[in-house]
Write an enzyme that holds these catalytic residues in place. Structure first.
Site, PDB file in Angstrom:
ATOM      1  N   ASP A  16       0.858  -1.184   0.000  1.00 47.32           N
ATOM      2  CA  ASP A  16       0.000   0.000   0.000  1.00 47.32           C
ATOM      3  C   ASP A  16       0.893   1.232   0.000  1.00 47.32           C
ATOM      4  O   ASP A  16       1.684   1.429   0.927  1.00 47.32           O
ATOM      5  CB  ASP A  16      -0.865  -0.047   1.272  1.00 47.32           C
ATOM      6  CG  ASP A  16      -1.779   1.149   1.409  1.00 47.32           C
ATOM      7  OD1 ASP A  16      -1.659   2.111   0.611  1.00 47.32           O
ATOM      8  OD2 ASP A  16      -2.601   1.137   2.332  1.00 47.32           O
ATOM      9  N   ILE A  17       0.757   2.054  -1.005  1.00 50.08           N
ATOM     10  CA  ILE A  17       1.677   3.192  -1.131  1.00 50.08           C
ATOM     11  C   ILE A  17       1.512   4.201   0.010  1.00 50.08           C
ATOM     12  O   ILE A  17       2.463   4.895   0.353  1.00 50.08           O
ATOM     13  CB  ILE A  17       1.539   3.867  -2.514  1.00 50.08           C
ATOM     14  CG1 ILE A  17       2.793   4.701  -2.788  1.00 50.08           C
ATOM     15  CG2 ILE A  17       0.261   4.698  -2.602  1.00 50.08           C
ATOM     16  CD1 ILE A  17       3.061   4.960  -4.223  1.00 50.08           C
ATOM     17  N   ASN A  30      -5.649  13.330 -11.292  1.00 50.94           N
ATOM     18  CA  ASN A  30      -6.363  13.716 -12.520  1.00 50.94           C
ATOM     19  C   ASN A  30      -6.024  15.166 -12.850  1.00 50.94           C
ATOM     20  O   ASN A  30      -5.440  15.875 -12.017  1.00 50.94           O
ATOM     21  CB  ASN A  30      -7.878  13.487 -12.372  1.00 50.94           C
ATOM     22  CG  ASN A  30      -8.424  14.096 -11.100  1.00 50.94           C
ATOM     23  OD1 ASN A  30      -8.241  15.294 -10.851  1.00 50.94           O
ATOM     24  ND2 ASN A  30      -9.075  13.294 -10.274  1.00 50.94           N
ATOM     25  N   GLY A  38      -9.457   5.117  -6.350  1.00 49.07           N
ATOM     26  CA  GLY A  38      -8.200   4.393  -6.494  1.00 49.07           C
ATOM     27  C   GLY A  38      -7.117   4.883  -5.549  1.00 49.07           C
ATOM     28  O   GLY A  38      -7.368   5.215  -4.393  1.00 49.07           O
ATOM     29  N   ASP A  40      -5.461   7.606  -5.573  1.00 57.79           N
ATOM     30  CA  ASP A  40      -5.666   9.017  -5.224  1.00 57.79           C
ATOM     31  C   ASP A  40      -6.538   9.136  -3.971  1.00 57.79           C
ATOM     32  O   ASP A  40      -6.196   9.857  -3.015  1.00 57.79           O
ATOM     33  CB  ASP A  40      -6.339   9.688  -6.430  1.00 57.79           C
ATOM     34  CG  ASP A  40      -6.395  11.191  -6.315  1.00 57.79           C
ATOM     35  OD1 ASP A  40      -5.769  11.748  -5.403  1.00 57.79           O
ATOM     36  OD2 ASP A  40      -7.069  11.802  -7.162  1.00 57.79           O
ATOM     37  N   SER A 123      -1.743   4.895 -14.244  1.00 55.38           N
ATOM     38  CA  SER A 123      -2.643   4.672 -15.401  1.00 55.38           C
ATOM     39  C   SER A 123      -3.193   3.251 -15.527  1.00 55.38           C
ATOM     40  O   SER A 123      -3.980   2.989 -16.434  1.00 55.38           O
ATOM     41  CB  SER A 123      -1.984   5.057 -16.743  1.00 55.38           C
ATOM     42  OG  SER A 123      -2.020   6.448 -16.940  1.00 55.38           O
ATOM     43  N   THR A 124      -2.789   2.329 -14.653  1.00 55.50           N
ATOM     44  CA  THR A 124      -3.229   0.940 -14.860  1.00 55.50           C
ATOM     45  C   THR A 124      -4.494   0.574 -14.084  1.00 55.50           C
ATOM     46  O   THR A 124      -4.904  -0.585 -14.074  1.00 55.50           O
ATOM     47  CB  THR A 124      -2.118  -0.076 -14.502  1.00 55.50           C
ATOM     48  OG1 THR A 124      -1.804   0.037 -13.116  1.00 55.50           O
ATOM     49  CG2 THR A 124      -0.887   0.166 -15.337  1.00 55.50           C
ATOM     50  N   GLY A 125      -5.118   1.568 -13.430  1.00 60.86           N
ATOM     51  CA  GLY A 125      -6.389   1.330 -12.764  1.00 60.86           C
ATOM     52  C   GLY A 125      -7.522   1.788 -13.663  1.00 60.86           C
ATOM     53  O   GLY A 125      -7.720   1.260 -14.763  1.00 60.86           O
ATOM     54  N   TYR A 127      -7.700   4.260 -15.550  1.00 64.98           N
ATOM     55  CA  TYR A 127      -7.263   4.774 -16.853  1.00 64.98           C
ATOM     56  C   TYR A 127      -6.924   3.676 -17.861  1.00 64.98           C
ATOM     57  O   TYR A 127      -6.620   3.964 -19.024  1.00 64.98           O
ATOM     58  CB  TYR A 127      -6.097   5.755 -16.689  1.00 64.98           C
ATOM     59  CG  TYR A 127      -6.514   7.136 -16.196  1.00 64.98           C
ATOM     60  CD1 TYR A 127      -7.839   7.417 -15.859  1.00 64.98           C
ATOM     61  CD2 TYR A 127      -5.586   8.178 -16.082  1.00 64.98           C
ATOM     62  CE1 TYR A 127      -8.226   8.670 -15.417  1.00 64.98           C
ATOM     63  CE2 TYR A 127      -5.970   9.445 -15.638  1.00 64.98           C
ATOM     64  CZ  TYR A 127      -7.288   9.681 -15.309  1.00 64.98           C
ATOM     65  OH  TYR A 127      -7.663  10.935 -14.878  1.00 64.98           O
TER      66      TYR A 127
HETATM   67  P1  ADP Z   1      -5.231   5.652 -12.802  1.00 67.07           P
HETATM   68  O1  ADP Z   1      -6.428   6.574 -12.887  1.00 67.07           O
HETATM   69  O2  ADP Z   1      -3.918   6.351 -13.098  1.00 67.07           O
HETATM   70  O3  ADP Z   1      -5.424   4.396 -13.589  1.00 67.07           O
HETATM   71  P2  ADP Z   1      -5.872   4.309 -10.274  1.00 67.07           P
HETATM   72  O4  ADP Z   1      -5.788   4.888  -8.915  1.00 67.07           O
HETATM   73  O5  ADP Z   1      -7.203   3.899 -10.771  1.00 67.07           O
HETATM   74  O6  ADP Z   1      -5.119   5.334 -11.240  1.00 67.07           O
HETATM   75  O7  ADP Z   1      -4.926   3.043 -10.336  1.00 67.07           O
HETATM   76  C1  ADP Z   1      -3.522   3.090 -10.429  1.00 67.07           C
HETATM   77  C2  ADP Z   1      -2.940   1.854  -9.774  1.00 67.07           C
HETATM   78  O8  ADP Z   1      -2.880   2.060  -8.359  1.00 67.07           O
HETATM   79  C3  ADP Z   1      -3.771   0.589  -9.984  1.00 67.07           C
HETATM   80  O9  ADP Z   1      -2.889  -0.440 -10.399  1.00 67.07           O
HETATM   81  C4  ADP Z   1      -4.339   0.312  -8.598  1.00 67.07           C
HETATM   82  O10 ADP Z   1      -4.463  -1.072  -8.374  1.00 67.07           O
HETATM   83  C5  ADP Z   1      -3.262   0.888  -7.707  1.00 67.07           C
HETATM   84  N1  ADP Z   1      -3.646   1.221  -6.320  1.00 67.07           N
HETATM   85  C6  ADP Z   1      -4.860   1.489  -5.791  1.00 67.07           C
HETATM   86  N2  ADP Z   1      -4.754   1.743  -4.466  1.00 67.07           N
HETATM   87  C7  ADP Z   1      -3.436   1.633  -4.150  1.00 67.07           C
HETATM   88  C8  ADP Z   1      -2.645   1.775  -2.964  1.00 67.07           C
HETATM   89  N3  ADP Z   1      -3.222   2.099  -1.799  1.00 67.07           N
HETATM   90  N4  ADP Z   1      -1.292   1.593  -3.029  1.00 67.07           N
HETATM   91  C9  ADP Z   1      -0.708   1.287  -4.199  1.00 67.07           C
HETATM   92  N5  ADP Z   1      -1.371   1.146  -5.349  1.00 67.07           N
HETATM   93  C10 ADP Z   1      -2.707   1.320  -5.343  1.00 67.07           C
END
Ligand code: ADP
Length: 177
Positions: A16-17, A30, A38, A40, A123-125, A127
Site C-alpha cells: 500500500d503506497i 487527474n 483508487g 488518489d 494509469s493501470t487502474g 485509466y
Molecule cells: P489511474 O487513474 O492512473 O489508472 P488508479 O488509482 O485507478 O489510477 O490506479 C492506479 C494503480 O494504483 C492501480 O494499479 C491500482 O491497483 C493501484 N492502487 C490502488 N490503491 C493503491 C494503494 N493504496 N497503493 C498502491 N497502489 C494502489
C-alpha cells in the site's frame, strides 16, 4: 525484488503506497487535481485534507506532467502528483505520456533534493493502461533516469496485489535482476 543501478536501488514491492516511508510518494492524479478514487482516494484519506487543499491551490496539471505538495499526515514528507494518460488503444501518444509522468516526477524529486520515492502503477487502474506495457515503460524510464541522476538513491514501485507485482517482476528481471 531489487536491482542496483550504479549507487541507486530500483525495487518493487507488493503493498500500500500510503504506508511508505520514502521521502516522497507519487499519486496518480487527474488533471483537475481533485480527489478521485483508487490510489488518489487512498492517499488523500491517509494524508488528510492538507494535501487536497494544496493541490486545489495549484489547480491543474497537464497529462504527463507532475506537481508537488506536502504529505500531510503521511510518513512521506511530500506527495508528487502526476497525471497519467487514459489508455485509448495505444495510438494516441499514451506511451510517451506515461514515460513523461515518471520522468517529470523524478525531475521534481531531483529539484527538491528528494532522495527516495515510491511510485504506484500509474494509469493501470481506472485509466485502463495494460499492466505489462505500463510496467515496461515505468521501469525502463526510471532505470534510464537513475543511470544519469545519482542524486536519487531509491525508487520503489509499490504494486497493489500479487498479480501486478508479478507483471512488474517479469519486467524488472529484463532490466537486470
Ligand atoms: P489511474 O487513474 O492512473 O489508472 P488508479 O488509482 O485507478 O489510477 O490506479 C492506479 C494503480 O494504483 C492501480 O494499479 C491500482 O491497483 C493501484 N492502487 C490502488 N490503491 C493503491 C494503494 N493504496 N497503493 C498502491 N497502489 C494502489
Amino acid at each position: 525484488m531489487q536491482v542496483q543501478i550504479n549507487e541507486a536501488v530500483l525495487e518493487i514491492v507488493e503493498g500500500d503506497i500510503t504506508q511508505q516511508d520514502t521521502e516522497a510518494i507519487v499519486n496518480a492524479a487527474n488533471n483537475e487535481l481533485r480527489v478521485g478514487g483508487g490510489v488518489d482516494g487512498a492517499i488523500n484519506r491517509a494524508g488528510g485534507p492538507a494535501i487536497q487543499a494544496e493541490a486545489r491551490q495549484i489547480g491543474y496539471c497537464p497529462t504527463g506532467q507532475a506537481v508537488i505538495t506536502t504529505g500531510g499526515n503521511l510518513k512521506a514528507k511530500y506527495v508528487i502528483h502526476t497525471v497519467g494518460p487514459i489508455y485509448r488503444g495505444g495510438t494516441s501518444g499514451e506511451a510517451d505520456l506515461l514515460a513523461s509522468c515518471y520522468r517529470e516526477s523524478l525531475k521534481l524529486a531531483s529539484a527538491r533534493s528528494i532522495k527516495s520515492l515510491a511510485f504506484p502503477s500509474i494509469s493501470t487502474g481506472v485509466y485502463g493502461y495494460p499492466v505489462a506495457q505500463a510496467a515496461r515503460i515505468a521501469l525502463r524510464t526510471t532505470a534510464d533516469y537513475l543511470e544519469e541522476h545519482p542524486e536519487i538513491r531509491l525508487v520503489r514501485f509499490v504494486l497493489f496485489g500479487q498479480q501486478a507485482y508479478e507483471v512488474y517482476a517479469k519486467e524488472l528481471e529484463k532490466i537486470g535482476g
